[in-house]
Design a protein around this motif. Structure first.
Motif, PDB file in Angstrom:
ATOM      1  N   HIS A  28     -49.957  17.756  31.366  1.00  0.00           N
ATOM      2  CA  HIS A  28     -49.327  18.398  30.214  1.00  0.00           C
ATOM      3  C   HIS A  28     -50.104  18.019  28.971  1.00  0.00           C
ATOM      4  O   HIS A  28     -50.334  16.854  28.690  1.00  0.00           O
ATOM      5  N   LEU A  29     -50.529  19.033  28.229  1.00  0.00           N
ATOM      6  CA  LEU A  29     -51.341  18.794  27.050  1.00  0.00           C
ATOM      7  C   LEU A  29     -50.511  18.549  25.802  1.00  0.00           C
ATOM      8  O   LEU A  29     -50.944  17.889  24.878  1.00  0.00           O
ATOM      9  N   VAL A  30     -49.295  19.074  25.767  1.00  0.00           N
ATOM     10  CA  VAL A  30     -48.447  18.947  24.597  1.00  0.00           C
ATOM     11  C   VAL A  30     -47.081  18.461  25.050  1.00  0.00           C
ATOM     12  O   VAL A  30     -46.503  18.986  25.994  1.00  0.00           O
ATOM     13  N   SER A  31     -46.569  17.468  24.347  1.00  0.00           N
ATOM     14  CA  SER A  31     -45.253  16.954  24.714  1.00  0.00           C
ATOM     15  C   SER A  31     -44.161  17.877  24.174  1.00  0.00           C
ATOM     16  O   SER A  31     -44.383  18.667  23.247  1.00  0.00           O
ATOM     17  N   ILE A  32     -42.999  17.748  24.737  1.00  0.00           N
ATOM     18  CA  ILE A  32     -41.854  18.541  24.295  1.00  0.00           C
ATOM     19  C   ILE A  32     -41.535  18.234  22.834  1.00  0.00           C
ATOM     20  O   ILE A  32     -41.214  19.135  22.059  1.00  0.00           O
ATOM     21  N   GLU A  33     -41.634  16.977  22.441  1.00  0.00           N
ATOM     22  CA  GLU A  33     -41.362  16.597  21.057  1.00  0.00           C
ATOM     23  C   GLU A  33     -42.339  17.269  20.089  1.00  0.00           C
ATOM     24  O   GLU A  33     -41.953  17.720  19.014  1.00  0.00           O
ATOM     25  N   ASP A  34     -43.614  17.348  20.487  1.00  0.00           N
ATOM     26  CA  ASP A  34     -44.608  18.022  19.648  1.00  0.00           C
ATOM     27  C   ASP A  34     -44.300  19.515  19.526  1.00  0.00           C
ATOM     28  O   ASP A  34     -44.453  20.102  18.452  1.00  0.00           O
ATOM     29  N   LEU A  35     -43.873  20.127  20.633  1.00  0.00           N
ATOM     30  CA  LEU A  35     -43.505  21.541  20.593  1.00  0.00           C
ATOM     31  C   LEU A  35     -42.304  21.772  19.686  1.00  0.00           C
ATOM     32  O   LEU A  35     -42.278  22.711  18.894  1.00  0.00           O
ATOM     33  N   ARG A  36     -41.304  20.899  19.795  1.00  0.00           N
ATOM     34  CA  ARG A  36     -40.126  21.021  18.936  1.00  0.00           C
ATOM     35  C   ARG A  36     -40.496  20.864  17.469  1.00  0.00           C
ATOM     36  O   ARG A  36     -39.997  21.604  16.610  1.00  0.00           O
ATOM     37  N   ALA A  37     -41.364  19.911  17.179  1.00  0.00           N
ATOM     38  CA  ALA A  37     -41.789  19.694  15.791  1.00  0.00           C
ATOM     39  C   ALA A  37     -42.553  20.912  15.268  1.00  0.00           C
ATOM     40  O   ALA A  37     -42.348  21.336  14.118  1.00  0.00           O
ATOM     41  N   GLU A  38     -43.415  21.490  16.093  1.00  0.00           N
ATOM     42  CA  GLU A  38     -44.177  22.675  15.694  1.00  0.00           C
ATOM     43  C   GLU A  38     -43.249  23.856  15.433  1.00  0.00           C
ATOM     44  O   GLU A  38     -43.397  24.577  14.441  1.00  0.00           O
ATOM     45  N   ILE A  39     -42.282  24.060  16.313  1.00  0.00           N
ATOM     46  CA  ILE A  39     -41.325  25.149  16.129  1.00  0.00           C
ATOM     47  C   ILE A  39     -40.508  24.932  14.866  1.00  0.00           C
ATOM     48  O   ILE A  39     -40.295  25.858  14.083  1.00  0.00           O
ATOM     49  N   SER A  40     -40.085  23.714  14.641  1.00  0.00           N
ATOM     50  CA  SER A  40     -39.313  23.402  13.438  1.00  0.00           C
ATOM     51  C   SER A  40     -40.135  23.636  12.175  1.00  0.00           C
ATOM     52  O   SER A  40     -39.641  24.215  11.200  1.00  0.00           O
ATOM     53  N   ASP A  41     -41.399  23.208  12.185  1.00  0.00           N
ATOM     54  CA  ASP A  41     -42.272  23.413  11.025  1.00  0.00           C
ATOM     55  C   ASP A  41     -42.474  24.896  10.743  1.00  0.00           C
ATOM     56  O   ASP A  41     -42.441  25.330   9.589  1.00  0.00           O
ATOM     57  N   ARG A  42     -42.685  25.670  11.788  1.00  0.00           N
ATOM     58  CA  ARG A  42     -42.870  27.119  11.602  1.00  0.00           C
ATOM     59  C   ARG A  42     -41.600  27.788  11.090  1.00  0.00           C
ATOM     60  O   ARG A  42     -41.656  28.698  10.278  1.00  0.00           O
ATOM     61  N   TYR A  43     -40.451  27.330  11.573  1.00  0.00           N
ATOM     62  CA  TYR A  43     -39.187  27.881  11.107  1.00  0.00           C
ATOM     63  C   TYR A  43     -38.996  27.586   9.617  1.00  0.00           C
ATOM     64  O   TYR A  43     -38.600  28.469   8.852  1.00  0.00           O
ATOM     65  N   VAL A  44     -39.279  26.361   9.217  1.00  0.00           N
ATOM     66  CA  VAL A  44     -39.144  25.970   7.805  1.00  0.00           C
ATOM     67  C   VAL A  44     -40.111  26.782   6.940  1.00  0.00           C
ATOM     68  O   VAL A  44     -39.735  27.276   5.868  1.00  0.00           O
ATOM     69  N   GLU A  45     -41.350  26.963   7.399  1.00  0.00           N
ATOM     70  CA  GLU A  45     -42.333  27.752   6.655  1.00  0.00           C
ATOM     71  C   GLU A  45     -41.891  29.204   6.537  1.00  0.00           C
ATOM     72  O   GLU A  45     -41.965  29.807   5.467  1.00  0.00           O
ATOM     73  N   ARG A  46     -41.416  29.752   7.632  1.00  0.00           N
ATOM     74  CA  ARG A  46     -40.963  31.148   7.640  1.00  0.00           C
ATOM     75  C   ARG A  46     -39.771  31.333   6.691  1.00  0.00           C
ATOM     76  O   ARG A  46     -39.729  32.285   5.919  1.00  0.00           O
ATOM     77  N   ALA A  47     -38.812  30.421   6.747  1.00  0.00           N
ATOM     78  CA  ALA A  47     -37.641  30.508   5.870  1.00  0.00           C
ATOM     79  C   ALA A  47     -38.065  30.402   4.398  1.00  0.00           C
ATOM     80  O   ALA A  47     -37.534  31.115   3.544  1.00  0.00           O
ATOM     81  N   GLY A  48     -39.025  29.540   4.104  1.00  0.00           N
ATOM     82  CA  GLY A  48     -39.537  29.431   2.733  1.00  0.00           C
ATOM     83  C   GLY A  48     -40.218  30.708   2.282  1.00  0.00           C
ATOM     84  O   GLY A  48     -40.064  31.125   1.122  1.00  0.00           O
ATOM     85  N   ASN A  49     -40.981  31.328   3.169  1.00  0.00           N
ATOM     86  CA  ASN A  49     -41.634  32.604   2.833  1.00  0.00           C
ATOM     87  C   ASN A  49     -40.606  33.697   2.547  1.00  0.00           C
ATOM     88  O   ASN A  49     -40.763  34.473   1.598  1.00  0.00           O
ATOM     89  N   ILE A  50     -39.564  33.745   3.357  1.00  0.00           N
ATOM     90  CA  ILE A  50     -38.511  34.745   3.141  1.00  0.00           C
ATOM     91  C   ILE A  50     -37.830  34.506   1.796  1.00  0.00           C
ATOM     92  O   ILE A  50     -37.596  35.448   1.029  1.00  0.00           O
ATOM     93  N   ARG A  51     -37.531  33.243   1.486  1.00  0.00           N
ATOM     94  CA  ARG A  51     -36.897  32.930   0.190  1.00  0.00           C
ATOM     95  C   ARG A  51     -37.789  33.315  -0.981  1.00  0.00           C
ATOM     96  O   ARG A  51     -37.314  33.820  -1.996  1.00  0.00           O
ATOM     97  N   GLU A  52     -39.093  33.097  -0.850  1.00  0.00           N
ATOM     98  CA  GLU A  52     -40.028  33.432  -1.929  1.00  0.00           C
ATOM     99  C   GLU A  52     -40.039  34.939  -2.194  1.00  0.00           C
ATOM    100  O   GLU A  52     -39.997  35.377  -3.345  1.00  0.00           O
TER     101      GLU A  52
END
Length: 132
Positions: A28-52
């Motif tokens: 396994h190249l990516v841990s589940i925790e890393d995937l969760r963090a990446e998804i969370s970061d993208r969600y936060v970025e996307r929500a910020g873009n929508i708010r802008e």
């Protein structure tokens, strides 16, 4: 059925000879925790873009264009845009919001406002039409 099984057998023999190691040796190249963090970061970025983008659409100067564009439809369609388009529109919205705060776009300088809102309208309408 026999030709299919023969072809599959040949394929398996050839593919097994191409592997130098065991077939099931997969790390396994990516841990589940890393995937969760990446998804969370993208969600936060996307929500910020929508708010802008929404903050630009809700600005009083842009609201004055309500007779030219269906701002409610544009705002409704913003969340269904892909991440790349959303990021581009958010960057443009941030630039416009900064110019509003600096007082550069108030009054008779409607060209930039109309251009940005027209671009948003076109993109949202294309996305809405293609997703139906």
């Amino acid at each position: 059925m026999k030709p299919v099984s023969t072809i599959l057998s040949v394929f398996m023999i050839l593919s097994s000879s191409l592997h130098s190691g065991p077939v099931l040796d997969v790390a396994h190249l990516v841990s589940i925790e890393d995937l969760r963090a990446e998804i969370s970061d993208r969600y936060v970025e996307r929500a910020g873009n929508i708010r802008e983008i929404q903050s630009l659409l809700r600005h009083p100067e842009v609201q004055k264009l309500g007779h030219l564009f269906d701002l409610v439809k544009i705002e409704t369609g913003i969340p269904i845009l892909d991440d790349a388009t959303l990021a581009k529109l958010a960057d443009e919205s941030a630039r416009m919001n900064e110019q509003f705060q600096a007082g550069h776009l108030c009054g008779p300088n409607w060209t930039a406002i109309v251009a940005v809102v027209a671009t948003m309208t076109m993109i949202v309408l294309v996305v809405l039409i293609t997703t139906k």
